[in-house]
Design a protein around this motif. Structure first.
Motif, short mmCIF file in Angstrom:
data_model
loop_
_atom_site.label_atom_id
_atom_site.label_comp_id
_atom_site.label_asym_id
_atom_site.label_seq_id
_atom_site.Cartn_x
_atom_site.Cartn_y
_atom_site.Cartn_z
N ILE B 201 4.15 -0.67 -5.85
CA ILE B 201 2.81 -0.20 -5.46
C ILE B 201 2.52 1.08 -6.25
O ILE B 201 3.29 2.04 -6.16
CB ILE B 201 2.75 0.07 -3.94
CG1 ILE B 201 3.06 -1.20 -3.15
CG2 ILE B 201 1.39 0.66 -3.55
CD1 ILE B 201 3.41 -0.95 -1.69
N PRO B 252 -1.78 -0.31 -1.73
CA PRO B 252 -1.07 -1.42 -1.07
C PRO B 252 -2.08 -2.53 -0.72
O PRO B 252 -3.26 -2.26 -0.49
CB PRO B 252 -0.52 -0.78 0.20
CG PRO B 252 -0.45 0.67 -0.09
CD PRO B 252 -1.56 0.98 -1.02
N LYS B 253 -1.57 -3.75 -0.64
CA LYS B 253 -2.48 -4.89 -0.41
C LYS B 253 -3.20 -4.79 0.92
O LYS B 253 -4.30 -5.30 1.08
CB LYS B 253 -1.68 -6.19 -0.48
CG LYS B 253 -1.35 -6.55 -1.91
CD LYS B 253 -0.89 -7.97 -2.05
CE LYS B 253 -0.76 -8.28 -3.53
NZ LYS B 253 0.08 -9.41 -3.79
N ASP B 254 -2.54 -4.14 1.91
CA ASP B 254 -3.18 -4.02 3.22
C ASP B 254 -3.76 -2.61 3.42
O ASP B 254 -3.83 -2.12 4.55
CB ASP B 254 -2.19 -4.36 4.35
CG ASP B 254 -0.93 -3.52 4.30
OD1 ASP B 254 -0.70 -2.88 3.26
OD2 ASP B 254 -0.16 -3.52 5.28
N LEU B 256 -6.63 -1.55 3.61
CA LEU B 256 -7.80 -1.46 4.49
C LEU B 256 -7.41 -1.24 5.95
O LEU B 256 -8.20 -0.73 6.74
CB LEU B 256 -8.67 -2.72 4.38
CG LEU B 256 -9.34 -3.01 3.04
CD1 LEU B 256 -10.22 -4.23 3.15
CD2 LEU B 256 -10.16 -1.83 2.55
N THR B 257 -6.20 -1.66 6.32
CA THR B 257 -5.78 -1.49 7.72
C THR B 257 -4.49 -0.66 7.83
O THR B 257 -4.04 -0.35 8.93
CB THR B 257 -5.52 -2.85 8.40
OG1 THR B 257 -4.68 -3.62 7.55
CG2 THR B 257 -6.81 -3.59 8.66
N LEU B 258 -3.92 -0.31 6.70
CA LEU B 258 -2.66 0.46 6.69
C LEU B 258 -2.89 1.87 7.22
O LEU B 258 -3.85 2.53 6.83
CB LEU B 258 -2.14 0.52 5.24
CG LEU B 258 -0.81 1.19 5.02
CD1 LEU B 258 0.33 0.25 5.41
CD2 LEU B 258 -0.63 1.59 3.55
N GLN B 259 -1.98 2.33 8.08
CA GLN B 259 -2.11 3.70 8.57
C GLN B 259 -1.37 4.65 7.63
O GLN B 259 -0.42 4.25 6.95
CB GLN B 259 -1.56 3.80 9.99
CG GLN B 259 -2.50 3.14 10.98
CD GLN B 259 -1.94 3.04 12.38
OE1 GLN B 259 -0.84 3.51 12.67
NE2 GLN B 259 -2.69 2.39 13.25
N LEU B 266 6.11 4.02 2.63
CA LEU B 266 6.20 3.24 1.39
C LEU B 266 6.61 4.14 0.23
O LEU B 266 7.43 3.75 -0.62
CB LEU B 266 4.85 2.59 1.07
CG LEU B 266 4.39 1.43 1.94
CD1 LEU B 266 2.96 1.04 1.63
CD2 LEU B 266 5.32 0.23 1.76
#
Lengths: 290, 426
Positions: B201, B252-254, B256-259, B266
């Motif tokens: 990433i 990261p691919k998520d 939009l929802t990653l905190q 990561l």
């Protein structure tokens, strides 16, 4: 015993409860309605009367429309799946002799876990890099995937929301079923009515008043959904899983606009009352006594 | 009945004698001062941040040195803005704590409006032994510059732990792939593309909690002047850069929802090569040697100086004016203890930038690189959320997802946020 029969004492004994309900339910309710006409921010002592401005803003606000649609979708899903699954499970469990207590405990268990804990559990399961679902997928040679997207977000939050309260309605139905007299079933058996027919034509009509109450509770409960959605998606991405409760929180506590949040609160209360009244009307049947 | 009277008389005599003995015992001591002074202190040292143990240790030491004072620790988390709600409602309802560690800037205005905040200027002048250790540049961040007349130009909070925001780099990953450190935009983009192709990433960033991405890229695009002018045209450019990076697959691919906490993990686990975040992350890093902190590179056509950064002193110690007078000045004495060089050293040893002159032992290489970045900075600007309405900033942050996915333009989003800002400023 004489004292208990005296209505004066009964009224007197009801007062503490009335005061508590008044202070913690009705006063905040009216206060919310009052604050919704003000520009009130930062929980400060300064409020400016703005009339219907907050309500006008609500009509223009895309997030409110999205949250409203999502809440209504959630309501339908909750009635169909939460109450529906609970009823089916109750009918099945009621028909078995062995393992009755085991299934009752297992299905009821999610109800006792807090919504935040369930939200966190599912958030960790859905994660892309550290998530349980992707760990299982890669362990079986599959590919990782993004579980929560704009298209899937509402479904992904609906799963735990429905799962959590199935047990609640299940226990209520189970209690209602246990009160149905066995002789009705015995006469049905003589007439050759068994299985699904027995459930549709005998059991469900007999416990219809309980089903109606559960539907009402499910409708009101949908407007209270907050913790699970907030922890898993925060209402996103792009308001895809926004419900009225999460949006109210966002406006009130992250945006620090308590006036506008109060207007959203009023919308939730009014919708809750109207929809539960409609559901009561639609589910009204002649009471069967047995 | 007679017996009862006798017993009552005996009890009265005993109580009288005990009181007399008590008074003799406490000769020369005012009963009032012998009572414990209780100080309610609200901070956000709840355990979710690295300074909690130091805070607990420090209040224990203070109580040991001052047995007549009891510090009531009312730590409240920053998560979900719980501390904002608590402090603001406490001050509005007349339940303000004696001592409060809270944000400065736009967040502090309701506190100042309540007229309950102690102004530090006289104390700073009077007690130079204490105040001479506080950096003037740090005090500038807690000097009020807003519209409230009573506080204009006055110090309303004492700063302690400062912060910076910058680009965290896993140097070992750059070495592994023979990449130069991202000191300019071309090297930065090259690193993004290379890491992406290697399955690493590039930037551990969260779009859901995009505070630092927004602040640093807007600064990079508009420089301090553009950044400090609410809704300056350069803000649009800053947001569009984040969109471009998202389209490149830099996050990261998520995302939009990653905190943010997971984005930090990561980076710490070396699953990501870079991260844009603040000094509070230093304590949570696993590799404190092969990690470096540097300014976010200037975007093409950006107005920032290469060493301009976001940072400053975003929190400070507030004291309740009335409660301080009522409690013999103990709240002020407590804050002076907390802001003494010895105590400051303990806090800074954990992380953050000192507002008070102190000697910090064993500074890790990554922390040192952060200090160097701060020391060499051409300018240090406060985050945007200290400048515009929380509601307007929340709109920009939470709706950034619409911009990066192309569902809304940056211009549209900024216009919507400006509308919110203007509605209040009317």
């Amino acid at each position: 015993m004489q004292i208990l029969k005296n209505k004066k004492y009964a009224i007197l004994l009801l007062f503490p409860a009335l005061i508590l309900v008044g202070v913690f339910i009705y006063y905040p309710l009216f206060a919310t309605f009052y604050y919704s006409f003000f520009d009130w921010r930062d929980f400060s002592n300064y409020k400016t009367f703005v009339g219907l401005d907050n309500y006008r803003q609500m009509i223009e606000d895309y997030a409110v429309r999205k949250a409203l649609v999502n809440t209504l979708i959630m309501m339908v899903c909750v009635i169909v799946f939460q109450v529906g699954i609970a009823l089916v499970l109750a009918l099945i469990v009621d028909s078995i002799k062995a393992g009755y207590k085991f299934f009752r405990t297992v299905f009821f268990f999610p109800v006792v876990i807090s919504g935040t804990a369930i939200g966190l559990m599912f958030y960790l399961a859905y994660g892309y890099d550290y998530g349980l679902l992707n760990a299982i997928a890669t362990a079986f040679g599959g590919q990782k995937r993004v579980w929560v997207t704009e298209n899937s977000a509402l479904t992904m939050v609906l799963i735990p929301v429905i799962w959590q309260y199935v047990g609640f309605y299940f226990v209520i139905f189970l209690a209602a079923l246990s009160k149905v007299p066995q002789d009705i079933y015995e006469s049905a058996l003589i007439d050759g009515i068994t299985g699904i027919k027995k459930a549709v034509y005998i059991t469900i009509p007999l416990i219809w008043d309980v089903i109606a109450v559960c539907i009402s509770l499910a409708i009101v409960g949908t407007f209270k959904v907050f913790d699970i959605v907030y922890v898993i998606t925060g209402g996103g991405p792009m308001d895809a899983s926004q419900v009225l409760g999460t949006y109210l929180y966002k406006v009130a506590f992250t945006g620090q606009n308590q006036g506008y949040a109060s207007a959203i609160g009023v919308l939730i209360i009014v919708l809750g009352v109207i929809l539960s009244a409609i559901s009561n009307k639609l589910t009204e049947r002649e009471t069967i006594t047995y | 009945m007679k017996n009862f009277k006798k017993i009552l008389a005996l009890v009265v005599v005993i109580v009288f004698m005990v009181s007399l003995i008590g008074m003799l015992d406490s000769t020369g001591v005012d009963a009032k001062t012998a009572e414990k002074v209780k100080i309610r202190a609200v901070t956000y040292f709840t355990g979710a941040d690295p300074w909690t143990n130091t805070w607990k240790e420090v209040i224990k030491d203070f109580m040991k040195k001052n047995p007549n004072v009891e510090i009531i620790d009312e730590a409240t988390p920053t998560t979900n803005d719980a501390i904002r709600t608590k402090i603001k409602t406490d001050f509005a309802s007349g339940n303000e704590p004696d001592v409060t560690f809270f944000f400065v800037g736009a967040d502090a205005e309701p506190l100042l409006k309540s007229g309950k905040v102690f102004i530090w200027d006289n104390e700073l002048k009077k007690d130079t032994k204490w105040s001479s250790n506080i950096y003037k540049s740090a005090l500038a961040f807690t000097t009020y510059n807003g519209p409230i007349k009573e506080y204009k130009g006055k110090v309303y909070a004492i700063p302690t732990i400062g912060f910076y925001e910058g680009l965290y780099v896993n140097v070992d990953l750059f070495k592994k792939y023979n990449l130069p450190l991202p000191t300019d935009w071309n090297k930065f983009i090259k690193a993004v593309n290379t890491f992406k192709s290697k399955g690493i990433i590039p930037i551990a960033g969260s779009i859901l909690e995009s505070y630092y991405l927004i602040e640093t890229f807007i600064l990079s695009a508009g420089g301090p002047q553009g950044r400090n002018t609410p809704f300056h045209p350069s803000w649009e450019k800053g947001l569009n850069i984040i969109k471009d990076l998202y389209k490149m697959g830099a996050f990261p691919k998520d995302a939009l929802t990653l905190q943010d906490s997971q984005a930090q993990a990561l980076f710490a686990d070396k699953k990501a090569a870079m991260m844009i975040n603040g000094s509070w992350c230093v304590g949570g890093l696993k590799d404190k040697v092969n990690t470096k902190i540097m300014p976010v590179p200037v975007v093409p056509g950006g107005k920032a100086h290469p060493t301009d950064i976001i940072g400053g002193f975003g929190s400070g110690w507030y004291v309740s004016k009335d409660l301080n007078a009522k409690k013999n000045g103990w709240p002020v004495k407590f804050v002076k203890y907390i802001t003494s060089p010895e105590v400051e050293a303990k806090f800074i040893a954990v992380g953050g930038v000192p507002a008070i002159k102190c000697k910090v032992p064993n500074v890790t290489p990554v922390a040192q690189s952060g200090y160097d970045m701060m020391a060499k900075a051409n300018s240090v600007s406060m985050p945007i959320d200290a400048q515009i309405l929380p509601e307007a900033f929340t709109k920009i942050r939470t709706d950034l997802a619409y911009v990066v996915t192309g569902k809304k333009t940056a211009k549209q989003l900024l216009a919507e946020a400006k509308k919110i800002q203007d509605r209040v400023k009317k």
